[in-house]
Scaffold this active site. Structure first.
Site, PDB file in Angstrom:
ATOM      1  CB  CYS A  91      24.645  30.353  83.528  1.00 44.62           C
ATOM      2  SG  CYS A  91      25.003  30.943  81.885  1.00 44.62           S
TER       3      CYS A  91
HETATM    4  C1  BEZ Z   1      23.031  34.747  81.835  1.00 47.12           C
HETATM    5  O1  BEZ Z   1      23.382  33.581  82.001  1.00 47.12           O
HETATM    6  O2  BEZ Z   1      22.239  35.279  82.573  1.00 47.12           O
HETATM    7  C2  BEZ Z   1      23.567  35.542  80.697  1.00 47.12           C
HETATM    8  C3  BEZ Z   1      24.841  35.305  80.231  1.00 47.12           C
HETATM    9  C4  BEZ Z   1      25.342  36.071  79.185  1.00 47.12           C
HETATM   10  C5  BEZ Z   1      24.551  37.045  78.615  1.00 47.12           C
HETATM   11  C6  BEZ Z   1      23.255  37.258  79.074  1.00 47.12           C
HETATM   12  C7  BEZ Z   1      22.757  36.504  80.123  1.00 47.12           C
END
Ligand code: BEZ
Length: 210
Positions: A45
């Protein structure tokens, strides 16, 4: 019920990093992209939000307003925004919704319980000036999205909203397009007086209308 293309994008009031807003009023007459993030302080994200900030001038050029959503409180969003700017070199320049009660996530079906009960999937909703859903995309949490592809799809949506054409596989702005199969040759001759190339009666290529 699942939201489908052509449905009115549900309206809502939200707390965001740029203040409280009502979605439809905030959109005004512009196009919009609402996209969700599973959680604050997560690595994928972090890269996605910075990429949308980098591409913001491209969205602006197309009269598209972008707005993110994450199911965490505003104080976390503000702290995370600092990390995004520090690590990615692009600071948030669009609102990020704080949906800690998962109200908007529920409205848009962003929680897929068989994937996770608490985190949203990576949803993308493209909304037209008529507030109707024009495109939806769903990615799992572990796969970052390609926002250049979302811009490419918006180019197609905006072109095909104005002209009786469709865009072929991997089409990029400026390349030839397909005359809508619903248009007869006689109608096509009026709209595309410079002519077109017929590969099959149902496959007619024409220069992209300007
Ligand atoms: C991420 O944004 O890195 C992420 C968020 C939830 C689960 C796996 C990755």
């Amino acid at each position: 019920m699942t939201l489908q293309l052509g449905d009115i994008a549900p309206d809502f009031e939200a707390q965001t990093t740029e203040g409280t807003l009502r979605f439809h009023d905030w959109l005004g007459t512009s196009w919009g992209v609402l996209f969700s993030h599973p959680k604050d302080f997560t690595p994928v994200c972090t890269t996605e939000l910075a990429e949308v900030a980098r591409l913001k001038p491209e969205f602006d050029k197309r009269d598209v307003k972008v707005i993110g959503l994450s199911v965490d409180p505003l104080a976390d969003h503000r702290a995370w925004a600092g990390d995004i700017a520090e690590t990615q070199g692009h600071a948030l320049n669009f609102p990020l919704i704080a949906d800690s009660e998962r109200r908007i996530a529920g409205l848009y079906g962003m929680i897929h319980p068989n994937a996770s009960d608490t985190l949203t999937v990576r949803s993308v909703f493209v909304v037209g000036p008529d507030k109707k859903l024009k495109l939806t995309i769903t990615y799992p949490a572990s796969t970052g999205r390609n926002f250049a592809e979302i811009l490419r799809a918006i180019d197609s949506l905006q072109l095909t909203a104005k002209h009786s054409v469709a865009t072929p596989v991997n089409w990029q702005h400026g390349e030839d397009v397909i005359i809508a199969p619903s248009l007869s040759d006689a109608e096509a001759a009026k709209r595309f007086p410079a002519g077109w190339k017929t590969l099959k009666p149902y496959l007619r290529l024409v220069a992209q209308p300007r």
